[in-house]
Design an enzyme around this catalytic site. Structure first.
Site, PDB file in Angstrom:
ATOM      1  N   ARG A 192     -12.999 -10.299  -8.703  1.00 46.82           N
ATOM      2  CA  ARG A 192     -13.371 -10.847  -7.408  1.00 46.82           C
ATOM      3  C   ARG A 192     -14.602 -10.101  -6.891  1.00 46.82           C
ATOM      4  O   ARG A 192     -14.576  -8.885  -6.714  1.00 46.82           O
ATOM      5  CB  ARG A 192     -12.207 -10.739  -6.430  1.00 46.82           C
ATOM      6  CG  ARG A 192     -10.936 -11.428  -6.941  1.00 46.82           C
ATOM      7  CD  ARG A 192      -9.781 -11.283  -5.980  1.00 46.82           C
ATOM      8  NE  ARG A 192      -9.417  -9.883  -5.755  1.00 46.82           N
ATOM      9  CZ  ARG A 192      -8.395  -9.487  -4.993  1.00 46.82           C
ATOM     10  NH1 ARG A 192      -7.662 -10.381  -4.369  1.00 46.82           N
ATOM     11  NH2 ARG A 192      -8.130  -8.212  -4.857  1.00 46.82           N
TER      12      ARG A 192
ATOM     13  N   LYS B 144       0.820  -1.208   0.000  1.00 44.01           N
ATOM     14  CA  LYS B 144       0.000   0.000   0.000  1.00 44.01           C
ATOM     15  C   LYS B 144       0.859   1.266   0.000  1.00 44.01           C
ATOM     16  O   LYS B 144       0.335   2.367   0.155  1.00 44.01           O
ATOM     17  CB  LYS B 144      -0.951  -0.006   1.189  1.00 44.01           C
ATOM     18  CG  LYS B 144      -1.994  -1.115   1.128  1.00 44.01           C
ATOM     19  CD  LYS B 144      -2.933  -1.044   2.319  1.00 44.01           C
ATOM     20  CE  LYS B 144      -3.945  -2.172   2.289  1.00 44.01           C
ATOM     21  NZ  LYS B 144      -3.334  -3.488   2.539  1.00 44.01           N
TER      22      LYS B 144
ATOM     23  N   LYS C 103      -8.044   1.404   6.313  1.00 45.81           N
ATOM     24  CA  LYS C 103      -7.389   0.097   6.387  1.00 45.81           C
ATOM     25  C   LYS C 103      -5.956   0.257   6.861  1.00 45.81           C
ATOM     26  O   LYS C 103      -5.333   1.314   6.670  1.00 45.81           O
ATOM     27  CB  LYS C 103      -7.420  -0.596   5.023  1.00 45.81           C
ATOM     28  CG  LYS C 103      -6.965   0.253   3.851  1.00 45.81           C
ATOM     29  CD  LYS C 103      -7.291  -0.454   2.529  1.00 45.81           C
ATOM     30  CE  LYS C 103      -6.999   0.413   1.330  1.00 45.81           C
ATOM     31  NZ  LYS C 103      -7.350  -0.246   0.052  1.00 45.81           N
TER      32      LYS C 103
ATOM     33  N   ASN D  64       0.571  -5.990  -5.050  1.00 43.40           N
ATOM     34  CA  ASN D  64       0.898  -7.079  -4.145  1.00 43.40           C
ATOM     35  C   ASN D  64       2.178  -7.775  -4.595  1.00 43.40           C
ATOM     36  O   ASN D  64       2.216  -8.383  -5.664  1.00 43.40           O
ATOM     37  CB  ASN D  64      -0.249  -8.086  -4.106  1.00 43.40           C
ATOM     38  CG  ASN D  64      -1.541  -7.464  -3.612  1.00 43.40           C
ATOM     39  OD1 ASN D  64      -1.779  -7.366  -2.424  1.00 43.40           O
ATOM     40  ND2 ASN D  64      -2.374  -7.014  -4.548  1.00 43.40           N
TER      41      ASN D  64
ATOM     42  N   ARG E 116     -15.531  -6.169   0.977  1.00 46.33           N
ATOM     43  CA  ARG E 116     -14.242  -6.782   0.666  1.00 46.33           C
ATOM     44  C   ARG E 116     -14.451  -7.912  -0.332  1.00 46.33           C
ATOM     45  O   ARG E 116     -15.281  -8.787  -0.119  1.00 46.33           O
ATOM     46  CB  ARG E 116     -13.580  -7.315   1.936  1.00 46.33           C
ATOM     47  CG  ARG E 116     -13.339  -6.264   2.994  1.00 46.33           C
ATOM     48  CD  ARG E 116     -12.790  -6.897   4.263  1.00 46.33           C
ATOM     49  NE  ARG E 116     -13.710  -7.889   4.817  1.00 46.33           N
ATOM     50  CZ  ARG E 116     -13.397  -8.716   5.817  1.00 46.33           C
ATOM     51  NH1 ARG E 116     -12.178  -8.655   6.358  1.00 46.33           N
ATOM     52  NH2 ARG E 116     -14.278  -9.576   6.281  1.00 46.33           N
TER      53      ARG E 116
ATOM     54  N   ASP F 130      -4.446  -4.775  -7.877  1.00 51.12           N
ATOM     55  CA  ASP F 130      -5.890  -4.733  -7.679  1.00 51.12           C
ATOM     56  C   ASP F 130      -6.440  -3.433  -8.249  1.00 51.12           C
ATOM     57  O   ASP F 130      -5.934  -2.341  -7.951  1.00 51.12           O
ATOM     58  CB  ASP F 130      -6.223  -4.828  -6.196  1.00 51.12           C
ATOM     59  CG  ASP F 130      -5.762  -6.142  -5.583  1.00 51.12           C
ATOM     60  OD1 ASP F 130      -5.616  -7.125  -6.338  1.00 51.12           O
ATOM     61  OD2 ASP F 130      -5.546  -6.188  -4.359  1.00 51.12           O
TER      62      ASP F 130
ATOM     63  N   ARG G 158      -8.200  -8.627  -9.856  1.00 54.06           N
ATOM     64  CA  ARG G 158      -6.825  -9.026  -9.571  1.00 54.06           C
ATOM     65  C   ARG G 158      -6.153  -9.327 -10.917  1.00 54.06           C
ATOM     66  O   ARG G 158      -6.571 -10.222 -11.644  1.00 54.06           O
ATOM     67  CB  ARG G 158      -6.793 -10.244  -8.660  1.00 54.06           C
ATOM     68  CG  ARG G 158      -5.448 -10.994  -8.587  1.00 54.06           C
ATOM     69  CD  ARG G 158      -4.273 -10.133  -8.174  1.00 54.06           C
ATOM     70  NE  ARG G 158      -4.428  -9.468  -6.912  1.00 54.06           N
ATOM     71  CZ  ARG G 158      -4.076  -9.983  -5.750  1.00 54.06           C
ATOM     72  NH1 ARG G 158      -3.574 -11.210  -5.693  1.00 54.06           N
ATOM     73  NH2 ARG G 158      -4.228  -9.278  -4.644  1.00 54.06           N
TER      74      ARG G 158
ATOM     75  N   GLU H 235      -3.924  -1.472  -4.953  1.00 57.94           N
ATOM     76  CA  GLU H 235      -2.791  -2.142  -4.324  1.00 57.94           C
ATOM     77  C   GLU H 235      -1.871  -2.760  -5.370  1.00 57.94           C
ATOM     78  O   GLU H 235      -2.314  -3.119  -6.471  1.00 57.94           O
ATOM     79  CB  GLU H 235      -3.252  -3.261  -3.371  1.00 57.94           C
ATOM     80  CG  GLU H 235      -3.929  -2.766  -2.111  1.00 57.94           C
ATOM     81  CD  GLU H 235      -4.160  -3.894  -1.109  1.00 57.94           C
ATOM     82  OE1 GLU H 235      -3.487  -4.939  -1.193  1.00 57.94           O
ATOM     83  OE2 GLU H 235      -5.029  -3.715  -0.236  1.00 57.94           O
TER      84      GLU H 235
END
Length: 351
Positions: free
Chosen positions: A257, A158, A193, A316, A265, A305, A243, A314
């Site tokens: 997703r 992040k 978050k 990852n 979420r 994401d 994703r 994000e």
């Protein structure tokens, strides 16, 4: 032997590779005795139906590679050497409760006894995680580490994303209640978050008025020393977040997703489910913008994401997931593509 769709082994390109033989084929190296160590969470805890590390192990086994497993807390350093008490892994199979067999533990010298280390333990991205990157950095001159531990340390998921702020929703990083209140007043609804959370944990939707914002900021301050992230709430999240997996800077596939009932979420670990998808022009632009930098940093397996086809949230780099679902929808072999990229990196290092 894992054969290429472009043809068999080219024997004219055989040459000595230290203690091993290397066969080059279709532009990549094929090492029948490649030795791969997985630094990851305990094998017993894996959800084998969708776990990306498990899929990589299955693929490695099918190629005849030697596989080892150890957890990050097994790392040791002395006299310039880094080693781990590791188990050889055999009989990897999609049978719950019988999905692996361990051999007798060995003391694995991470500079000499393996060709590649896959750093796949899940966050939290805490001092323990950071220390593991420092230790693995000390073997990088002899052993390929995926993803590059220096880059992982310098690219929290992040935080690295802030380099691409032009693609992000309005975002605040702070520890201040006053700043969070002002941000909420500006944007009406927000998501709060932890800066180094994972799998959708501790993600809160704060609506207009923010009655619980003060309590939440107080809680975050007690649990985490670092700042937290506040982002404008994107109503498009009800349609899911995407994703997208990149391998050595190139798009390998994507899934959408969808959040579970009553959830914002969409993480699969938080009850979301996956659907097939394609990429928008903006998503392709995002991937093109970051792809060369990911490749340069040695971030070979990355998941980003994106919400609403345009909002990057994000990047990852620690233990990305999603490849099992991508392959199920697209009929692709993403683990095989990752191993091919690893072999190409090994070829380049030893050329």
């Amino acid at each position: 032997m894992h054969e290429s769709s472009k043809g068999g082994v080219n024997h004219a390109k055989l040459r000595n590779w230290g203690k091993r033989d290397k066969v080059r084929r279709a532009g990549y190296g094929l090492c029948m005795t490649l030795r791969a160590a997985f630094q990851m969470d305990p094998m017993e805890s894996l959800s084998i139906a969708g776990d990306s590390s498990f899929a990589l192990m299955l693929s490695a086994q099918s190629r005849g590679y030697t596989i080892y497993h150890y957890t990050a807390d097994a790392l040791n350093y002395a006299d310039g050497r880094v080693w781990a008490k590791a188990h050889p892994v055999t009989m990897v199979q999609r049978v719950a409760g019988q999905h692996f067999t361990f051999g007798e533990p060995v003391q694995l010298d991470l500079s000499d006894d393996v060709d590649v280390i896959l750093m796949r333990q899940d966050p939290p991205f805490d001092l323990g995680y950071i220390t593991a990157t420092h230790l693995l950095e000390r073997v990088m001159d002899r052993t390929l580490v995926v993803n590059d531990p220096v880059s992982v340390r310098n690219a929290p998921e992040k935080v690295m994303v802030l380099d691409y702020a032009r693609f992000m929703p309005p975002t605040l990083v702070t520890r201040s209640l006053d700043e969070a209140r002002a941000f909420l007043e500006t944007h009406g609804e927000v998501v709060v978050k932890p800066l180094h959370g994972n799998a959708g944990s501790a993600v809160f939707h704060i609506q207009q008025g923010g009655k619980n914002l003060a309590s939440l900021v107080e809680l975050f301050g007690q649990v985490w020393r670092e700042p937290f992230m506040v982002q404008a709430f994107l109503k498009e999240v009800t349609g899911g977040d995407k994703r997208i997996v990149l391998i050595d800077g190139e798009v390998a596939g994507a899934i959408n997703r969808i959040p579970g009932k009553g959830e914002i979420r969409s993480n699969l670990a938080a009850g979301g489910h996956a659907e097939a998808t394609t990429l928008t022009e903006t998503e392709l632009e995002i991937c093109a913008a970051m792809g060369p930098e990911l490749k340069k940093r040695g971030l070979l397996f990355v998941g980003i994401d994106v919400i609403g086809g345009k909002w990057l949230t994000e990047i990852n780099v620690t233990s990305p997931t999603g490849i099992v679902a991508i392959d199920a929808f697209n009929g692709t072999d993403t683990p095989g593509r990752i191993w091919d990229a690893i072999l190409a990196r090994l070829d380049a290092r030893r050329a």
